[in-house]
Motif scaffolding. Structure first.
Motif, PDB file in Angstrom:
ATOM      1  N   ALA A 152       0.091   0.451   4.824  1.00  0.00           N
ATOM      2  CA  ALA A 152      -1.210   0.255   5.674  1.00  0.00           C
ATOM      3  C   ALA A 152      -2.243  -0.586   4.856  1.00  0.00           C
ATOM      4  CB  ALA A 152      -1.719   1.570   6.159  1.00  0.00           C
ATOM      5  N   ALA A 153      -1.811  -1.575   3.951  1.00  0.00           N
ATOM      6  CA  ALA A 153      -2.392  -2.507   2.999  1.00  0.00           C
ATOM      7  C   ALA A 153      -2.683  -3.749   3.745  1.00  0.00           C
ATOM      8  CB  ALA A 153      -1.921  -2.854   1.733  1.00  0.00           C
TER       9      ALA A 153
ATOM     10  N   PHE B 164      -9.414   1.206   1.684  1.00  0.00           N
ATOM     11  CA  PHE B 164      -8.592   1.523   2.352  1.00  0.00           C
ATOM     12  C   PHE B 164      -7.622   0.654   3.292  1.00  0.00           C
ATOM     13  CE2 PHE B 164      -9.305   6.479   3.702  1.00  0.00           C
ATOM     14  CZ  PHE B 164      -9.777   6.675   1.980  1.00  0.00           C
ATOM     15  N   ASN B 165      -8.559  -0.046   3.979  1.00  0.00           N
ATOM     16  CA  ASN B 165      -7.911  -1.211   4.900  1.00  0.00           C
ATOM     17  C   ASN B 165      -7.450  -2.452   4.247  1.00  0.00           C
ATOM     18  OD1 ASN B 165      -8.293   0.512   7.114  1.00  0.00           O
ATOM     19  ND2 ASN B 165     -10.273  -0.067   7.420  1.00  0.00           N
TER      20      ASN B 165
ATOM     21  N   GLY C 152       0.912  -1.207  -0.101  1.00  0.00           N
ATOM     22  CA  GLY C 152       0.206  -0.211  -0.062  1.00  0.00           C
ATOM     23  C   GLY C 152       0.998   1.338  -0.051  1.00  0.00           C
ATOM     24  N   ALA C 153       0.122   2.589  -0.122  1.00  0.00           N
ATOM     25  CA  ALA C 153       0.912   3.705  -0.317  1.00  0.00           C
ATOM     26  C   ALA C 153       1.765   3.953   0.807  1.00  0.00           C
ATOM     27  CB  ALA C 153      -0.068   4.761  -0.688  1.00  0.00           C
TER      28      ALA C 153
ATOM     29  N   THR D   8      -4.313  10.768   3.885  1.00  0.00           N
ATOM     30  CA  THR D   8      -3.506  10.764   2.816  1.00  0.00           C
ATOM     31  C   THR D   8      -4.051  10.158   1.552  1.00  0.00           C
ATOM     32  OG1 THR D   8      -2.765   8.422   3.883  1.00  0.00           O
ATOM     33  CG2 THR D   8      -1.672  10.536   4.181  1.00  0.00           C
TER      34      THR D   8
ATOM     35  N   GLU E 169      -5.373   8.640   9.699  1.00  0.00           N
ATOM     36  CA  GLU E 169      -4.160   8.862   9.022  1.00  0.00           C
ATOM     37  C   GLU E 169      -4.292   8.201   7.354  1.00  0.00           C
ATOM     38  OE1 GLU E 169      -4.015   7.439  11.940  1.00  0.00           O
ATOM     39  OE2 GLU E 169      -2.347   8.088  13.283  1.00  0.00           O
ATOM     40  N   LEU E 170      -5.077   7.071   7.415  1.00  0.00           N
ATOM     41  CA  LEU E 170      -5.340   6.885   5.876  1.00  0.00           C
ATOM     42  C   LEU E 170      -6.321   7.821   5.230  1.00  0.00           C
ATOM     43  CD1 LEU E 170      -5.738   2.969   5.821  1.00  0.00           C
ATOM     44  CD2 LEU E 170      -3.733   4.325   5.574  1.00  0.00           C
TER      45      LEU E 170
ATOM     46  N   GLU F 220      -4.833  -4.861   6.006  1.00  0.00           N
ATOM     47  CA  GLU F 220      -5.250  -4.916   7.553  1.00  0.00           C
ATOM     48  C   GLU F 220      -6.344  -5.374   7.411  1.00  0.00           C
ATOM     49  OE1 GLU F 220      -3.619  -4.214   9.953  1.00  0.00           O
ATOM     50  OE2 GLU F 220      -1.575  -3.398   8.788  1.00  0.00           O
TER      51      GLU F 220
ATOM     52  N   ILE G 240      -9.407   4.860   9.252  1.00  0.00           N
ATOM     53  CA  ILE G 240      -8.327   5.288  10.113  1.00  0.00           C
ATOM     54  C   ILE G 240      -7.856   6.680   9.754  1.00  0.00           C
ATOM     55  CG2 ILE G 240      -5.994   4.699  10.674  1.00  0.00           C
ATOM     56  CD1 ILE G 240      -6.798   1.644  10.144  1.00  0.00           C
TER      57      ILE G 240
ATOM     58  N   VAL H  75     -13.772   2.294   2.507  1.00  0.00           N
ATOM     59  CA  VAL H  75     -13.197   2.053   3.895  1.00  0.00           C
ATOM     60  C   VAL H  75     -12.511   0.496   3.710  1.00  0.00           C
ATOM     61  CG1 VAL H  75     -13.473   1.586   6.600  1.00  0.00           C
ATOM     62  CG2 VAL H  75     -14.716   3.552   5.289  1.00  0.00           C
TER      63      VAL H  75
ATOM     64  N   ASN I 231      -4.948   0.270   0.827  1.00  0.00           N
ATOM     65  CA  ASN I 231      -4.142   1.320   1.156  1.00  0.00           C
ATOM     66  C   ASN I 231      -3.449   2.155  -0.157  1.00  0.00           C
ATOM     67  OD1 ASN I 231      -0.991   2.049   2.657  1.00  0.00           O
ATOM     68  ND2 ASN I 231      -2.867   3.526   2.526  1.00  0.00           N
TER      69      ASN I 231
ATOM     70  N   GLU J 294     -16.070   9.148   8.710  1.00  0.00           N
ATOM     71  CA  GLU J 294     -16.603   8.657  10.077  1.00  0.00           C
ATOM     72  C   GLU J 294     -15.777   7.473  10.452  1.00  0.00           C
ATOM     73  OE1 GLU J 294     -21.076  10.186   8.836  1.00  0.00           O
ATOM     74  OE2 GLU J 294     -20.666   8.139   9.501  1.00  0.00           O
ATOM     75  N   ARG J 295     -15.557   6.697   9.422  1.00  0.00           N
ATOM     76  CA  ARG J 295     -14.976   5.282   9.804  1.00  0.00           C
ATOM     77  C   ARG J 295     -13.598   4.760   9.183  1.00  0.00           C
ATOM     78  NH1 ARG J 295     -19.750   1.120   9.618  1.00  0.00           N
ATOM     79  NH2 ARG J 295     -21.409   2.620  10.549  1.00  0.00           N
TER      80      ARG J 295
ATOM     81  N   GLU K  49      -3.388   5.409  -2.990  1.00  0.00           N
ATOM     82  CA  GLU K  49      -3.356   6.740  -2.740  1.00  0.00           C
ATOM     83  C   GLU K  49      -4.515   7.328  -3.206  1.00  0.00           C
ATOM     84  OE1 GLU K  49       0.673   7.798  -4.121  1.00  0.00           O
ATOM     85  OE2 GLU K  49       0.478  10.019  -3.462  1.00  0.00           O
TER      86      GLU K  49
ATOM     87  N   CYS L 273     -10.497   1.923  15.749  1.00  0.00           N
ATOM     88  CA  CYS L 273      -9.945   2.554  14.361  1.00  0.00           C
ATOM     89  C   CYS L 273     -10.932   3.528  13.890  1.00  0.00           C
ATOM     90  CB  CYS L 273      -9.529   1.471  13.440  1.00  0.00           C
ATOM     91  SG  CYS L 273     -10.729   0.814  12.720  1.00  0.00           S
ATOM     92  N   GLY L 274     -12.205   3.617  14.487  1.00  0.00           N
ATOM     93  CA  GLY L 274     -13.248   4.292  14.039  1.00  0.00           C
ATOM     94  C   GLY L 274     -14.466   3.646  13.171  1.00  0.00           C
ATOM     95  N   ASN L 275     -13.727   2.506  12.737  1.00  0.00           N
ATOM     96  CA  ASN L 275     -14.749   1.451  11.940  1.00  0.00           C
ATOM     97  C   ASN L 275     -15.850   0.810  12.868  1.00  0.00           C
ATOM     98  OD1 ASN L 275     -15.794   0.424   9.701  1.00  0.00           O
ATOM     99  ND2 ASN L 275     -13.963  -0.541   8.905  1.00  0.00           N
TER     100      ASN L 275
END
Lengths: 405, 405
Positions: free
Chosen positions: A240-241, B329-330, A236-237, B369, B365-366, A243, B363, B326, B333, B360-361, B335, A258-260
């Protein structure tokens, strides 16, 4: 290091390093080989091989073995990378558990130590102990050439920090790069824990072949995933891929740090299982006074001894781990999923239940072509995987370790 | 072609092809360049460049441009890959929609045709029409050098078949390799649809840079994903990776044709939206008599005209598309996430709602970016992506197209 692949141009210097690396990898994976065998396998000219191997011998990375029997029974001089001669330190950070081991380049365990259980208010003490231990190991063993560290993901690789550490936020304050990367006489490499586990199987597991697509599925204090797709780690960029622990299996489910909502980690990590045991109250009555790991092991002992309530609970955990496998199938389509860490200690009964869930829910063509097994490496895949991270760098970037240019 | 990467040894022949490919890619991405510039950028010797470019010129792939102004204002002879001189056919298969276009190497659309709406019982007729059209296009345009096809995933790339096609199982009977791969005077390349869309943005979108990590998120008759991680497509062992449409967002949710429950595709594909419209009955009262696409477009028109019920429904769809983001993302990841296909036509209001759900959901930092945008390519990313699949092969394996060895 540039991991970018197909489009990026390479400079002349990186071409040389790439050829050195290819020669080292050839010797690592194939054992003693003649210059002619290497030239043929890598498509390099004999002149290039002679030049590069001369420098590698001079720098002490590889050695000539004298005569050996090569192709067509002809005798020739062999070249050897002695994988027992170079050692690496591997360190696993797993919230409350920290382990430090010394390994050779093939992942053989030379020593292994578990530090005292870490609590949120003892993280700084733990960091101090780690510094001490590493310094001691480096003083005692001049063969150590690198240190690998495996840390909970999502690990922000350029920043040096983990983005979320469910159940133990104190670790987020540690910047691993600042803390460790220039603290010792050898280089330090840091990787997300499950990715380290995938590298361990890729390099050290005789059942895995180098061109395989493999996934290491870590189910322990956290739930993580490392995927090697066509020979390359998916990063990942920002690192963080893969996960899997924070991929939701129920968008209306349990909230996560994590917010999720409905993150897989909230259903089958050891802290989640520990919570289940405490609220259940009867399967492991003393659970509230135990560590996550001890409580979960007590559950597995009961289940394997035939206790029905314990077996039901293991079945429920296995279903969640199986849902994760189905997500791994559809997300990453590996050829092998290797489940490791504490929850994998549940054993064959657990694995059967995981496979049953997967068979019910996976696309049939994927179920037919994907194996799911428990890790059988002699040492936990993440701690020897931390060493595998260092070994990978040793093979990829020899000029970092030796004056070979 | 061998896509395996770091460990696999390369033969001398593949080293030459790799160097030819690197030179073509350099000219494709950088435009007219001198031999010296190419040598410097790629770390190849001037002698190697001279030899390889001579063969590429002789074979008609590239040409000399005469004097051009190179580095330090020195005049030198330029080399050029004329991207307008070679054409490719791109075909998008999307259940009821099939589109055929002709494109140059930079993705400029030279012609585009949509075939009549396909029904389960007209798939064979559609296949016959496609053969006809391709033959006609090839007869009319000798510049066409390859055909790319984008098919619904999960696409089993070695078998030539799609494993699941929710809402139109008839397509599963078609073996794309047997049907098309040897039917024409030019080679045919087949890829999963969203991966083709990712390649379209990678090659043809000026907003995307070659070293980016991008994801093309196709939300149309199916829901798909193509991910380029550090310059390389994620494929999986049998081509079935990145199937976001079949990743569950609710393990207790709606059953899917693939065997899983709660697949994302069951909540935000155009057939799923069409079902919502029919069971709702009032937002688009005539929905039952419309195609999926027309019904969904009617909904978006009403929402954009300010109808509250329609806007509520678009908001609900956007939440599901956001849950998918989301997961992307997880899981991967990237860009950039570029959302395309029919549902992306909902426009800015929809995109705002997607981003709100993600904020809302995800991470933090993700979220900070990663960009999420709607595709702005002039032609649908999957159909020009089918052409991008062909262009990628043209640049990767020139010896398949020309006698350059």
């Amino acid at each position: 290091m540039n991991a970018s692949g197909i489009i990026t141009p390479a400079s002349q210097a990186s071409v040389s390093e790439s050829n050195r690396s290819r020669i080292l990898k050839h010797l690592y994976h194939n054992g003693v080989s003649s210059r002619a065998q290497i030239a043929k396998a890598l498509g390099l000219t004999p002149a290039a091989i002679t030049k590069i191997t001369a420098r590698l011998i001079e720098a002490g990375v590889i050695e000539e073995t004298g005569d050996f029997e090569g192709e067509k029974n002809r005798r020739s001089i062999g070249l050897n990378l002695d994988t027992a001669r170079f050692h690496t330190i591997g360190i696993k950070f797993a919230r409350s558990l920290v382990q430090i081991g010394v390994f050779d380049l093939c992942g053989n365990t030379l020593s292994l130590e578990s530090l005292p259980t870490v609590y949120d208010n003892t993280i700084n003490d733990t960091i101090a102990i780690i510094h001490d231990r590493i310094t001691g190991l480096l003083d005692d063993d001049p063969s150590i050439v690198a240190i690998g560290m495996a840390v909970p993901g999502p690990y922000l690789r350029k920043v040096g920090r983990t983005a979320v550490v469910s159940s133990m936020q104190g670790w987020r304050k540690i910047n691993f790069i600042n803390e460790f990367s220039h603290a010792f006489r050898v280089p330090v490499f840091i990787e997300q824990d499950a990715r380290a586990g995938a590298l361990a199987h890729y390099l050290f597991d005789p059942a895995v072949h180098a061109d395989d697509n493999i996934a290491y599925y870590l189910v322990g204090e956290g739930v993580g995933l490392g995927v090697i797709d066509n020979g390359r780690l998916i990063n990942g960029a920002i690192g963080a891929a893969t996960e899997i622990g924070h991929i939701s299996i129920d968008v209306n489910g349990r909230p996560c740090d994590c917010g999720n909502y409905g993150c897989l980690e909230r259903y089958c990590s050891t802290p989640a299982i520990h919570d289940m045991l405490i609220s259940n109250g009867t399967v492991v009555p003393e659970a509230a006074d135990m560590t996550h790991t001890d409580a979960v092991r007590a559950l597995f002992d009961k289940a394997n001894a035939g206790n029905d309530a314990a077996r039901d609970m293991v079945r429920q955990i296995a279903r969640y781990v199986g849902y994760g496998c189905v997500t791994i199938f559809n997300g990453f389509n590996p050829e092998h999923i290797i489940i490791g860490d504490i929850v994998a200690e549940a054993g064959p009964y657990f694995l059967r239940e995981v496979r049953k869930t997967v068979a019910e829910r996976a696309i049939p063509e994927l179920n037919d072509t994907t194996s799911i097994t428990l890790s059988t490496l002699p040492t936990d895949a993440t701690v020897c995987g931390a060493a595998a991270v260092a070994v990978t760098q040793f093979l990829e970037c020899p000029s970092v370790f030796f004056d070979v240019a």
